[in-house]
Design a protein around this motif. Structure first.
Motif, PDB file in Angstrom:
ATOM      1  N   VAL A 100       0.850  -1.187   0.000  1.00  0.00           N
ATOM      2  CA  VAL A 100       0.000   0.000   0.000  1.00  0.00           C
ATOM      3  C   VAL A 100       0.886   1.237   0.000  1.00  0.00           C
ATOM      4  N   ALA A 101       0.602   2.175  -0.904  1.00  0.00           N
ATOM      5  CA  ALA A 101       1.384   3.409  -0.980  1.00  0.00           C
ATOM      6  C   ALA A 101       1.295   4.169   0.347  1.00  0.00           C
ATOM      7  N   PRO A 102       2.369   4.853   0.726  1.00  0.00           N
ATOM      8  CA  PRO A 102       2.402   5.511   2.035  1.00  0.00           C
ATOM      9  C   PRO A 102       1.387   6.642   2.207  1.00  0.00           C
ATOM     10  N   ASP A 103       0.903   7.227   1.108  1.00  0.00           N
ATOM     11  CA  ASP A 103      -0.028   8.353   1.255  1.00  0.00           C
ATOM     12  C   ASP A 103      -1.488   7.922   1.430  1.00  0.00           C
ATOM     13  N   ILE A 104      -1.764   6.632   1.355  1.00  0.00           N
ATOM     14  CA  ILE A 104      -3.157   6.169   1.448  1.00  0.00           C
ATOM     15  C   ILE A 104      -3.763   6.485   2.813  1.00  0.00           C
ATOM     16  N   ARG A 105      -3.038   6.215   3.870  1.00  0.00           N
ATOM     17  CA  ARG A 105      -3.554   6.487   5.220  1.00  0.00           C
ATOM     18  C   ARG A 105      -3.820   7.982   5.395  1.00  0.00           C
ATOM     19  N   GLU A 106      -2.897   8.798   4.931  1.00  0.00           N
ATOM     20  CA  GLU A 106      -3.047  10.253   5.037  1.00  0.00           C
ATOM     21  C   GLU A 106      -4.276  10.744   4.258  1.00  0.00           C
ATOM     22  N   THR A 107      -4.476  10.215   3.064  1.00  0.00           N
ATOM     23  CA  THR A 107      -5.644  10.589   2.257  1.00  0.00           C
ATOM     24  C   THR A 107      -6.936  10.181   2.960  1.00  0.00           C
ATOM     25  N   PHE A 108      -6.941   8.989   3.551  1.00  0.00           N
ATOM     26  CA  PHE A 108      -8.112   8.528   4.296  1.00  0.00           C
ATOM     27  C   PHE A 108      -8.427   9.465   5.462  1.00  0.00           C
ATOM     28  N   LEU A 109      -7.402   9.855   6.201  1.00  0.00           N
ATOM     29  CA  LEU A 109      -7.621  10.753   7.345  1.00  0.00           C
ATOM     30  C   LEU A 109      -8.135  12.114   6.901  1.00  0.00           C
ATOM     31  N   GLU A 110      -7.690  12.582   5.729  1.00  0.00           N
ATOM     32  CA  GLU A 110      -8.209  13.851   5.203  1.00  0.00           C
ATOM     33  C   GLU A 110      -9.696  13.743   4.891  1.00  0.00           C
ATOM     34  N   LEU A 111     -10.124  12.593   4.364  1.00  0.00           N
ATOM     35  CA  LEU A 111     -11.543  12.377   4.091  1.00  0.00           C
ATOM     36  C   LEU A 111     -12.315  12.240   5.405  1.00  0.00           C
ATOM     37  N   GLN A 112     -11.771  11.440   6.326  1.00  0.00           N
ATOM     38  CA  GLN A 112     -12.469  11.124   7.575  1.00  0.00           C
ATOM     39  C   GLN A 112     -12.531  12.312   8.541  1.00  0.00           C
ATOM     40  N   MET A 113     -11.417  12.932   8.795  1.00  0.00           N
ATOM     41  CA  MET A 113     -11.337  13.963   9.836  1.00  0.00           C
ATOM     42  C   MET A 113     -11.590  15.378   9.315  1.00  0.00           C
ATOM     43  N   LYS A 114     -10.999  15.676   8.163  1.00  0.00           N
ATOM     44  CA  LYS A 114     -11.083  17.045   7.644  1.00  0.00           C
ATOM     45  C   LYS A 114     -12.225  17.236   6.654  1.00  0.00           C
ATOM     46  N   LYS A 115     -12.859  16.126   6.241  1.00  0.00           N
ATOM     47  CA  LYS A 115     -13.922  16.187   5.232  1.00  0.00           C
ATOM     48  C   LYS A 115     -13.421  16.904   3.972  1.00  0.00           C
ATOM     49  N   PHE A 147     -19.225  10.169  -8.546  1.00  0.00           N
ATOM     50  CA  PHE A 147     -18.434   9.069  -7.975  1.00  0.00           C
ATOM     51  C   PHE A 147     -18.605   7.789  -8.803  1.00  0.00           C
ATOM     52  N   LEU A 148     -19.858   7.415  -9.067  1.00  0.00           N
ATOM     53  CA  LEU A 148     -20.116   6.185  -9.829  1.00  0.00           C
ATOM     54  C   LEU A 148     -19.473   6.229 -11.211  1.00  0.00           C
ATOM     55  N   ALA A 149     -19.426   7.406 -11.817  1.00  0.00           N
ATOM     56  CA  ALA A 149     -18.823   7.557 -13.141  1.00  0.00           C
ATOM     57  C   ALA A 149     -17.324   7.256 -13.120  1.00  0.00           C
ATOM     58  N   CYS A 150     -16.704   7.308 -11.952  1.00  0.00           N
ATOM     59  CA  CYS A 150     -15.272   7.035 -11.823  1.00  0.00           C
ATOM     60  C   CYS A 150     -14.955   5.550 -11.689  1.00  0.00           C
ATOM     61  N   LEU A 151     -15.969   4.741 -11.435  1.00  0.00           N
ATOM     62  CA  LEU A 151     -15.733   3.303 -11.326  1.00  0.00           C
ATOM     63  C   LEU A 151     -15.722   2.706 -12.727  1.00  0.00           C
ATOM     64  N   PRO A 152     -14.608   2.116 -13.131  1.00  0.00           N
ATOM     65  CA  PRO A 152     -14.515   1.611 -14.500  1.00  0.00           C
ATOM     66  C   PRO A 152     -15.472   0.445 -14.744  1.00  0.00           C
ATOM     67  N   GLU A 153     -15.975   0.382 -15.954  1.00  0.00           N
ATOM     68  CA  GLU A 153     -16.956  -0.641 -16.318  1.00  0.00           C
ATOM     69  C   GLU A 153     -16.347  -2.043 -16.332  1.00  0.00           C
ATOM     70  N   ASN A 154     -15.054  -2.127 -16.716  1.00  0.00           N
ATOM     71  CA  ASN A 154     -14.427  -3.439 -16.908  1.00  0.00           C
ATOM     72  C   ASN A 154     -13.153  -3.644 -16.096  1.00  0.00           C
ATOM     73  N   ASP A 155     -13.018  -2.943 -14.977  1.00  0.00           N
ATOM     74  CA  ASP A 155     -11.829  -3.112 -14.149  1.00  0.00           C
ATOM     75  C   ASP A 155     -12.193  -2.919 -12.686  1.00  0.00           C
ATOM     76  N   CYS A 156     -11.390  -3.464 -11.824  1.00  0.00           N
ATOM     77  CA  CYS A 156     -11.638  -3.419 -10.378  1.00  0.00           C
ATOM     78  C   CYS A 156     -11.057  -2.149  -9.763  1.00  0.00           C
ATOM     79  N   ARG A 157     -11.614  -1.743  -8.636  1.00  0.00           N
ATOM     80  CA  ARG A 157     -11.115  -0.617  -7.846  1.00  0.00           C
ATOM     81  C   ARG A 157     -11.553  -0.807  -6.400  1.00  0.00           C
ATOM     82  N   TYR A 158     -10.890  -0.087  -5.517  1.00  0.00           N
ATOM     83  CA  TYR A 158     -11.376   0.107  -4.154  1.00  0.00           C
ATOM     84  C   TYR A 158     -11.811   1.559  -4.083  1.00  0.00           C
ATOM     85  N   ALA A 159     -12.761   1.837  -3.205  1.00  0.00           N
ATOM     86  CA  ALA A 159     -13.206   3.224  -3.080  1.00  0.00           C
ATOM     87  C   ALA A 159     -13.698   3.482  -1.662  1.00  0.00           C
ATOM     88  N   LEU A 160     -13.609   4.741  -1.280  1.00  0.00           N
ATOM     89  CA  LEU A 160     -14.241   5.238  -0.059  1.00  0.00           C
ATOM     90  C   LEU A 160     -15.235   6.295  -0.479  1.00  0.00           C
TER      91      LEU A 160
END
Length: 145
Positions: free
Chosen positions: A16-31, A62-75
């Motif tokens: 997992v890239a090191p910035d993932i946790r930081e990005t999550f906290l920005e979404l969770q705490m800072k909105k 958001f839904l438009a960003c999920l590719p039709e033929n490929d996998c992703r994770y999302a929050l």
């Protein structure tokens, strides 16, 4: 900054890239974001942030960003009003694995899911989706209430 990586073979998933946790906290705490889309960069052998969505973006954006033929994770940070007229927010972790994606991609995302979920500790609900009907806004609304 040190990279924390797991073994990169398909059976144990990706690092997992090191910035993932930081990005999550920005979404969770800072909105700071409405949503975050993550993808596996096979050459880098890690999960990375692919896109962040502004707080003004809609669920359809958001839904438009999920590719039709490929996998992703999302929050997705879902805002709603309770029956008592209280404004609430719940964070959904979505494992998007459409039936039309490559079998190899499905396996890779499946084996890497636990690793990314460790970094995203604090989301409220998880949805495993294989087609668009499983991520309709009503699904989130029903889970959040």
């Amino acid at each position: 900054m040190a990279f924390m990586r797991t073994s990169s073979n398909a059976s144990s998933g990706m690092g997992v890239a090191p910035d993932i946790r930081e990005t999550f906290l920005e979404l969770q705490m800072k909105k700071a974001f409405r949503y975050v889309i993550f993808k596996i960069e096979e050459k880098q052998k890690q999960v990375v942030v692919e896109k962040t969505g502004a707080t003004t973006e809609s669920y359809d954006d958001f839904l438009a960003c999920l590719p039709e033929n490929d996998c992703r994770y999302a929050l997705y940070d879902f805002d709603f009003v309770t029956g008592e007229n209280v404004q609430k927010s719940k964070i959904f972790f979505i494992a998007w694995s459409p039936d039309t994606s490559r079998i190899c991609a499905k396996m890779l995302y499946s084996t890497s899911k636990d690793r990314i979920k460790q970094e995203l500790d604090g989301f409220h609900y998880e949805i495993q989706a294989t087609d668009p009907t499983e991520v309709k806004l009503d699904v989130l609304r029903d889970r959040a209430h």
